[in-house]
Design a protein around this motif. Sequence first.
Motif, mmCIF file in Angstrom:
data_model
loop_
_atom_site.group_PDB
_atom_site.id
_atom_site.type_symbol
_atom_site.label_atom_id
_atom_site.label_comp_id
_atom_site.label_asym_id
_atom_site.label_seq_id
_atom_site.Cartn_x
_atom_site.Cartn_y
_atom_site.Cartn_z
ATOM 1 N N LEU A 1 14.965 10.558 -9.367
ATOM 2 C CA LEU A 1 16.384 10.476 -9.682
ATOM 3 C C LEU A 1 16.675 11.481 -10.802
ATOM 4 C CD1 LEU A 1 17.052 6.625 -9.636
ATOM 5 C CD2 LEU A 1 18.325 8.322 -8.283
ATOM 6 N N VAL A 2 17.592 12.404 -10.563
ATOM 7 C CA VAL A 2 17.874 13.453 -11.538
ATOM 8 C C VAL A 2 19.349 13.391 -11.928
ATOM 9 C CG1 VAL A 2 16.040 14.922 -10.615
ATOM 10 C CG2 VAL A 2 18.371 15.164 -9.745
ATOM 11 N N PRO A 3 19.682 13.820 -13.169
ATOM 12 C CA PRO A 3 21.081 13.805 -13.591
ATOM 13 C C PRO A 3 21.967 14.599 -12.647
ATOM 14 C CG PRO A 3 19.633 14.162 -15.471
ATOM 15 C CD PRO A 3 18.767 14.253 -14.242
ATOM 16 N N SER A 4 23.137 14.028 -12.379
ATOM 17 C CA SER A 4 24.046 14.665 -11.424
ATOM 18 C C SER A 4 25.477 14.709 -11.939
ATOM 19 C CB SER A 4 24.015 13.910 -10.089
ATOM 20 O OG SER A 4 24.858 14.518 -9.137
ATOM 21 N N GLY A 5 25.681 14.533 -13.247
ATOM 22 C CA GLY A 5 27.022 14.578 -13.803
ATOM 23 C C GLY A 5 27.791 13.314 -13.524
ATOM 24 N N GLU A 6 28.886 13.131 -14.226
ATOM 25 C CA GLU A 6 29.768 11.982 -14.048
ATOM 26 C C GLU A 6 29.012 10.657 -14.149
ATOM 27 O OE1 GLU A 6 31.942 12.366 -10.421
ATOM 28 O OE2 GLU A 6 32.926 14.221 -11.022
ATOM 29 N N SER A 7 28.082 10.567 -15.110
ATOM 30 C CA SER A 7 27.331 9.333 -15.370
ATOM 31 C C SER A 7 26.562 8.856 -14.154
ATOM 32 C CB SER A 7 28.281 8.223 -15.852
ATOM 33 O OG SER A 7 28.961 8.607 -17.024
ATOM 34 N N ARG A 8 25.977 9.797 -13.427
ATOM 35 C CA ARG A 8 25.252 9.430 -12.211
ATOM 36 C C ARG A 8 23.891 10.104 -12.167
ATOM 37 N NH1 ARG A 8 28.000 7.809 -7.062
ATOM 38 N NH2 ARG A 8 29.720 6.517 -7.748
ATOM 39 N N LEU A 9 22.996 9.440 -11.426
ATOM 40 C CA LEU A 9 21.701 10.015 -11.084
ATOM 41 C C LEU A 9 21.640 10.177 -9.573
ATOM 42 C CD1 LEU A 9 19.420 7.769 -13.339
ATOM 43 C CD2 LEU A 9 20.097 10.131 -13.802
ATOM 44 N N ARG A 10 20.943 11.201 -9.116
ATOM 45 C CA ARG A 10 20.921 11.509 -7.675
ATOM 46 C C ARG A 10 19.499 11.630 -7.163
ATOM 47 N NH1 ARG A 10 24.926 15.962 -5.351
ATOM 48 N NH2 ARG A 10 26.254 14.114 -5.570
ATOM 49 N N ALA A 11 19.296 11.101 -5.929
ATOM 50 C CA ALA A 11 18.027 11.260 -5.217
ATOM 51 C C ALA A 11 18.338 11.647 -3.776
ATOM 52 C CB ALA A 11 17.208 9.981 -5.259
ATOM 53 N N VAL A 12 17.453 12.423 -3.181
ATOM 54 C CA VAL A 12 17.654 12.906 -1.816
ATOM 55 C C VAL A 12 16.463 12.499 -0.958
ATOM 56 C CG1 VAL A 12 17.974 14.924 -0.330
ATOM 57 C CG2 VAL A 12 19.050 14.862 -2.603
ATOM 58 N N LEU A 13 16.760 11.908 0.190
ATOM 59 C CA LEU A 13 15.737 11.582 1.196
ATOM 60 C C LEU A 13 15.943 12.531 2.370
ATOM 61 C CD1 LEU A 13 13.487 9.863 2.403
ATOM 62 C CD2 LEU A 13 15.209 8.197 3.108
ATOM 63 N N PRO A 14 15.167 13.614 2.445
ATOM 64 C CA PRO A 14 15.384 14.597 3.517
ATOM 65 C C PRO A 14 15.073 14.018 4.898
ATOM 66 C CG PRO A 14 13.997 15.480 1.750
ATOM 67 C CD PRO A 14 14.080 14.006 1.546
ATOM 68 N N SER A 15 15.674 14.617 5.906
ATOM 69 C CA SER A 15 15.426 14.158 7.274
ATOM 70 C C SER A 15 13.979 14.404 7.692
ATOM 71 C CB SER A 15 16.375 14.867 8.243
ATOM 72 O OG SER A 15 16.188 16.276 8.194
ATOM 73 N N THR A 16 13.284 15.326 7.019
ATOM 74 C CA THR A 16 11.905 15.648 7.372
ATOM 75 C C THR A 16 10.907 14.621 6.859
ATOM 76 O OG1 THR A 16 11.823 17.063 5.414
ATOM 77 C CG2 THR A 16 12.303 18.126 7.527
ATOM 78 N N VAL A 17 11.330 13.734 5.945
ATOM 79 C CA VAL A 17 10.451 12.681 5.430
ATOM 80 C C VAL A 17 10.575 11.480 6.363
ATOM 81 C CG1 VAL A 17 9.986 11.089 3.537
ATOM 82 C CG2 VAL A 17 10.625 13.468 3.055
ATOM 83 N N ARG A 18 9.492 11.128 7.026
ATOM 84 C CA ARG A 18 9.507 10.051 8.007
ATOM 85 C C ARG A 18 9.142 8.721 7.350
ATOM 86 N NH1 ARG A 18 9.216 12.634 13.091
ATOM 87 N NH2 ARG A 18 10.689 14.361 12.890
ATOM 88 N N LEU A 19 9.930 7.710 7.602
ATOM 89 C CA LEU A 19 9.639 6.357 7.132
ATOM 90 C C LEU A 19 9.097 5.548 8.301
ATOM 91 C CD1 LEU A 19 12.705 5.265 4.950
ATOM 92 C CD2 LEU A 19 10.415 5.868 4.162
ATOM 93 N N PRO A 20 7.990 4.837 8.116
ATOM 94 C CA PRO A 20 7.547 3.924 9.167
ATOM 95 C C PRO A 20 8.655 2.931 9.517
ATOM 96 C CG PRO A 20 5.813 4.189 7.531
ATOM 97 C CD PRO A 20 7.039 4.863 6.985
ATOM 98 N N GLU A 21 8.628 2.447 10.747
ATOM 99 C CA GLU A 21 9.698 1.579 11.218
ATOM 100 C C GLU A 21 9.719 0.269 10.439
ATOM 101 O OE1 GLU A 21 11.134 -0.110 15.533
ATOM 102 O OE2 GLU A 21 10.461 1.961 15.348
ATOM 103 N N GLY B 1 0.820 -1.202 0.000
ATOM 104 C CA GLY B 1 0.000 0.000 0.000
ATOM 105 C C GLY B 1 0.853 1.251 0.000
ATOM 106 N N PRO B 2 0.198 2.424 -0.027
ATOM 107 C CA PRO B 2 0.947 3.692 -0.064
ATOM 108 C C PRO B 2 1.933 3.855 1.094
ATOM 109 C CG PRO B 2 -1.376 4.060 -0.543
ATOM 110 C CD PRO B 2 -1.256 2.632 -0.117
ATOM 111 N N ALA B 3 1.601 3.306 2.260
ATOM 112 C CA ALA B 3 2.499 3.452 3.410
ATOM 113 C C ALA B 3 3.720 2.552 3.321
ATOM 114 C CB ALA B 3 1.741 3.155 4.703
#
Length: 290
Positions: free
Chosen positions: A67-87, A58-60
């Motif tokens: 994932l966005v281009p980040s140079g040097e043949s890489r893609l980058r994603a950011v998981l901010p500290s403010t986004v809470r993941l269930p345990e 489910g959504p939870a």
Amino acid sequence: MPRPASGAAATRPEPPAAPRADCIADSAGGLTFDVEAPERADSWDTALLFRRRGGRGGPADELRLPLVPSGESRLRAVLPSTVRLPEGRWDAFETAPGAEPVRLTSGVNDLRTITDRHPDPGSGPVAVRIPYATKHGNLSLRSWLRAPHAEAGDLLVRDGEVVVEGRLHGVRAGRGAVIEARRRLDPSHIRTAPVTGDGSHFSATLVYAWFADVWEGAEEPWDLWLRPTGEDGAVAVRIARILDDVADKKAVYSYPARPLATPRGPAMAGPYYTVDNDLSVRIGVRATPG
């Protein structure tokens, strides 16, 4: 039907290597993922997908990060500290429209900034995400979300007892606070030790002889909780150690067991961390609590 010439071997194309992701943590607990993508370095339609292991889909139980281009043949994603993941444990994939998600392998995890974190004891829930490599080398996250939280600190193992120290978050140890050892086989069996401390810090001594009378001869854990006051209705808090960079302490932290005399004969007793990094005491016949 034609056959290959003598000595010739049929060849099959090697499956493409799973993409690798490096991760770096910031001091607030945010995570940045860099995925090797030499063929997709200019792509803007892929995503980093996390799925909670054992979830229902489910959504939870899913989280997508662009994932966005980040140079040097890489893609980058950011998981901010403010986004809470269930345990739980979250497995990482790369996904694109019209394609099946591809499991990511674990690269370099730079977690130096979250080693021995010390969040404000009076702040909100304690949220921790630690990336790690599974036994197959894949990338996963271990997430904890605790409110309130009792963070275990130093353990002093002595003959016949262990001194447990730590720090409380989101609650204070008041008058009558105790550590409760609850027998996992039968939680109605509880042993208590008085807590000393200054409100956010706590310390208590657990005597192994308290557990001897009900030991039945097998490996038997007692789980440790902290009840912050002696008042009726005070909610107990599971004692754990999660504010560092070790995702699985059971495989890393080892404490000596001590001999214990019981009505059923000699045993060994000692503290250990569970697979969830919760603190327990184990009574058994082995030399170490495992």
